[in-house]
Each structure stands twice: as C-alpha cells, then as structure tokens.
Scaffold this motif. Sequence first.
Motif, PDB file in Angstrom:
ATOM      1  N   GLY A  31       0.841  -1.195   0.000  1.00 33.74           N
ATOM      2  CA  GLY A  31       0.000   0.000   0.000  1.00 33.74           C
ATOM      3  C   GLY A  31       0.870   1.236   0.000  1.00 33.74           C
ATOM      4  O   GLY A  31       1.995   1.227  -0.522  1.00 33.74           O
ATOM      5  N   TYR A  32       0.381   2.290   0.595  1.00 31.96           N
ATOM      6  CA  TYR A  32       1.161   3.519   0.724  1.00 31.96           C
ATOM      7  C   TYR A  32       0.507   4.407   1.777  1.00 31.96           C
ATOM      8  O   TYR A  32      -0.683   4.250   2.085  1.00 31.96           O
ATOM      9  N   ILE A  33       1.281   5.310   2.337  1.00 31.64           N
ATOM     10  CA  ILE A  33       0.744   6.339   3.225  1.00 31.64           C
ATOM     11  C   ILE A  33       0.392   7.533   2.348  1.00 31.64           C
ATOM     12  O   ILE A  33       1.244   8.021   1.599  1.00 31.64           O
ATOM     13  N   PRO A  34      -0.852   8.013   2.385  1.00 34.05           N
ATOM     14  CA  PRO A  34      -1.253   9.074   1.444  1.00 34.05           C
ATOM     15  C   PRO A  34      -0.405  10.326   1.601  1.00 34.05           C
ATOM     16  O   PRO A  34      -0.093  10.753   2.713  1.00 34.05           O
ATOM     17  N   PHE A  35      -0.038  10.902   0.470  1.00 31.17           N
ATOM     18  CA  PHE A  35       0.782  12.111   0.415  1.00 31.17           C
ATOM     19  C   PHE A  35      -0.068  13.237  -0.151  1.00 31.17           C
ATOM     20  O   PHE A  35      -0.693  13.081  -1.206  1.00 31.17           O
ATOM     21  N   ARG A  71      -5.574   3.185   3.483  1.00 32.83           N
ATOM     22  CA  ARG A  71      -5.377   2.407   4.706  1.00 32.83           C
ATOM     23  C   ARG A  71      -6.614   1.632   5.155  1.00 32.83           C
ATOM     24  O   ARG A  71      -6.462   0.491   5.636  1.00 32.83           O
ATOM     25  N   PRO A  72      -7.852   2.145   5.002  1.00 34.17           N
ATOM     26  CA  PRO A  72      -8.996   1.280   5.314  1.00 34.17           C
ATOM     27  C   PRO A  72      -9.023   0.009   4.458  1.00 34.17           C
ATOM     28  O   PRO A  72      -9.325  -1.083   4.965  1.00 34.17           O
ATOM     29  N   LEU A  73      -8.669   0.140   3.178  1.00 32.27           N
ATOM     30  CA  LEU A  73      -8.609  -1.037   2.303  1.00 32.27           C
ATOM     31  C   LEU A  73      -7.476  -1.960   2.732  1.00 32.27           C
ATOM     32  O   LEU A  73      -7.635  -3.190   2.736  1.00 32.27           O
ATOM     33  N   MET A  74      -6.357  -1.396   3.123  1.00 29.47           N
ATOM     34  CA  MET A  74      -5.239  -2.224   3.578  1.00 29.47           C
ATOM     35  C   MET A  74      -5.616  -3.008   4.832  1.00 29.47           C
ATOM     36  O   MET A  74      -5.284  -4.192   4.960  1.00 29.47           O
ATOM     37  N   ARG A  75      -6.326  -2.360   5.741  1.00 28.64           N
ATOM     38  CA  ARG A  75      -6.755  -3.063   6.961  1.00 28.64           C
ATOM     39  C   ARG A  75      -7.708  -4.206   6.607  1.00 28.64           C
ATOM     40  O   ARG A  75      -7.629  -5.299   7.202  1.00 28.64           O
ATOM     41  N   PRO A  99       0.947  -0.015   8.665  1.00 32.49           N
ATOM     42  CA  PRO A  99       0.788   1.398   8.295  1.00 32.49           C
ATOM     43  C   PRO A  99       0.237   2.271   9.412  1.00 32.49           C
ATOM     44  O   PRO A  99       0.303   3.503   9.315  1.00 32.49           O
ATOM     45  N   ASP A 100      -0.289   1.647  10.460  1.00 34.32           N
ATOM     46  CA  ASP A 100      -0.820   2.406  11.583  1.00 34.32           C
ATOM     47  C   ASP A 100       0.177   2.548  12.733  1.00 34.32           C
ATOM     48  O   ASP A 100      -0.121   3.210  13.730  1.00 34.32           O
ATOM     49  N   ASN A 101       1.344   1.922  12.593  1.00 36.88           N
ATOM     50  CA  ASN A 101       2.347   1.967  13.660  1.00 36.88           C
ATOM     51  C   ASN A 101       3.370   3.053  13.331  1.00 36.88           C
ATOM     52  O   ASN A 101       4.249   2.875  12.484  1.00 36.88           O
ATOM     53  N   LEU A 102       3.285   4.182  14.010  1.00 33.27           N
ATOM     54  CA  LEU A 102       4.174   5.307  13.722  1.00 33.27           C
ATOM     55  C   LEU A 102       5.636   4.984  14.019  1.00 33.27           C
ATOM     56  O   LEU A 102       6.534   5.608  13.443  1.00 33.27           O
ATOM     57  N   ASP A 103       5.879   4.004  14.886  1.00 35.11           N
ATOM     58  CA  ASP A 103       7.258   3.613  15.182  1.00 35.11           C
ATOM     59  C   ASP A 103       7.921   2.935  13.980  1.00 35.11           C
ATOM     60  O   ASP A 103       9.143   2.807  13.937  1.00 35.11           O
ATOM     61  N   HIS A 104       7.113   2.472  13.035  1.00 34.94           N
ATOM     62  CA  HIS A 104       7.645   1.816  11.837  1.00 34.94           C
ATOM     63  C   HIS A 104       7.959   2.809  10.720  1.00 34.94           C
ATOM     64  O   HIS A 104       8.530   2.420   9.700  1.00 34.94           O
ATOM     65  N   LEU A 105       7.578   4.072  10.897  1.00 37.27           N
ATOM     66  CA  LEU A 105       7.602   5.022   9.785  1.00 37.27           C
ATOM     67  C   LEU A 105       8.588   6.158  10.016  1.00 37.27           C
ATOM     68  O   LEU A 105       8.894   6.508  11.156  1.00 37.27           O
ATOM     69  N   GLU A 106       9.060   6.720   8.902  1.00 37.19           N
ATOM     70  CA  GLU A 106       9.885   7.920   8.935  1.00 37.19           C
ATOM     71  C   GLU A 106       9.614   8.720   7.663  1.00 37.19           C
ATOM     72  O   GLU A 106       9.137   8.175   6.666  1.00 37.19           O
ATOM     73  N   LYS A 107       9.930  10.012   7.703  1.00 36.53           N
ATOM     74  CA  LYS A 107       9.687  10.865   6.536  1.00 36.53           C
ATOM     75  C   LYS A 107      10.896  10.808   5.603  1.00 36.53           C
ATOM     76  O   LYS A 107      12.039  10.967   6.038  1.00 36.53           O
TER      77      LYS A 107
END
Length: 244
Positions: free
Chosen positions: A93-97, A104-108, A139-147
Amino acid sequence: VGTVVPVIWHPPGYPGRTGTSYLPTVLADPPAFFAFVSFLVGLATMIEVKSELRSALIAARAKAQIDEPDAGEALVHSAAQILSRAVTAIVAGYIPFKTEIDPRPLMRALAAQGASLCLPRTPPKGQSSDGLTFHLCDPDNLDHLEKSEWGVMEPKTHLPEVRPNVVLVPLLGFDHFGNRLGQGQGHYDRTLEALRVTGTVLAVGVAFAAQEVTRIPIEPHDQRLDWIITPTKAYPIPTLGGIE
C-alpha cells in the motif's frame, strides 16, 4: 477535468546506425533528420500535455478529497473482488501524500482477509532512476515510519524487505484503458516493470472517481494498471501481465 485529446507518442525507430554521436548522423541523412526533429517535437508536446494535465488533475483531486471525506472507507466496499484474492497475498500500500486517496482502510480489510502488508521506500534523491523497495510494515504503527527526502512517510530501513504480488498504486489520473499519470518521477513505472519481469503482480490503481479522464497520454516506458478501484466502482483492465 473535461475531455482530454489522445496524445500517444512513440519515438521513431532508426535502425542500422552506429557511432558515438547520433546528431551528425541525422544531419547527414535528410530522412533521419526529419525523423529526429519529429521526435523532439513529439517529446516537447508530450511534456507540455502531461504538465497541463497534471495541473488540472491536482486541482480535481484536491476538490475530491474535500468533497469525499469517507472515500477511503468506500474503497473497501468497491473492492470485494480484490479482497477475495488477498488470502495469502503480500500487498503493498502507501501512506497518502498530500491529497492522495487514503488506502489504509482497504489495507486493513486486506490484512483481515489474511494478507501481509508492506509499504514502499523511494530511492534517495540523486538515485531516482532506481525503483521502489518494499518492507513489511504496519501502516498504523508510527514507530515503523519515517519521513523520506521526498516528504513521504515510509517504512524504516531495518524492516524486512519483501516482493509484493499486489501493489496499490497512487496516481494523479487514469483512464478506462488502465493508463496512469503519476507525479513524473517514474518510480512506479520502473518498479512495476521490474516486478513483472520476475513474476506475477497485480497493479491496482487507487483513486477518486474525479481523477478519471478520457485518455492519458502515454510513453513506451509507462506501465499499465491491471485494476482500477474508486469509491464508486472497481474493474479489471485486460493486460499482458497481472491477473484479470
């Protein structure tokens, strides 16, 4: 967006010529010279048409995001056939930009059917000719993400890298033939081309309905989508790769 005049560009072939410089060869050969000029005119026209279309579609997508706040949830209802295929899939998927539709609802929903989820990392600036890499990620875990350098939220590098067999593809515009217009960096075109060389992959364009146009101008490197999903409909595109 209005009616878009089809502009299908393919560079002219010029077989049988070798050497370190193409320009002296075409200048010495009038037919080749005119083919070369046509190539440049076609390239300039393609760039101009895509630029104007991107501007119109950015505005259309921004308006749709405001008008359809529940569009992400509506994707789930449109995607019943995709959901049924996702039992063992690895889904990118992707995080919307900015104003991209939120997948993300579809990914869940896909994860609830048994799919494994991953997200893309874009190559660093200066290495934009590389494709995306995909990493297992919640995609809902902010600890997994960075900009990223591009301003996009992406998975951190230490997360396991995987090869997806379903890719949810963000876009600016699409047509009924499965052609897609992106931001212009070519990341997804290069990535889908590479994935299709190594096996089956389902490329699913995800968008607001307002992002559809009559015809997207295409170039030889552009990769077609296998499916289109909007909040109101979903349908397959017959392609040489992927699954119908």
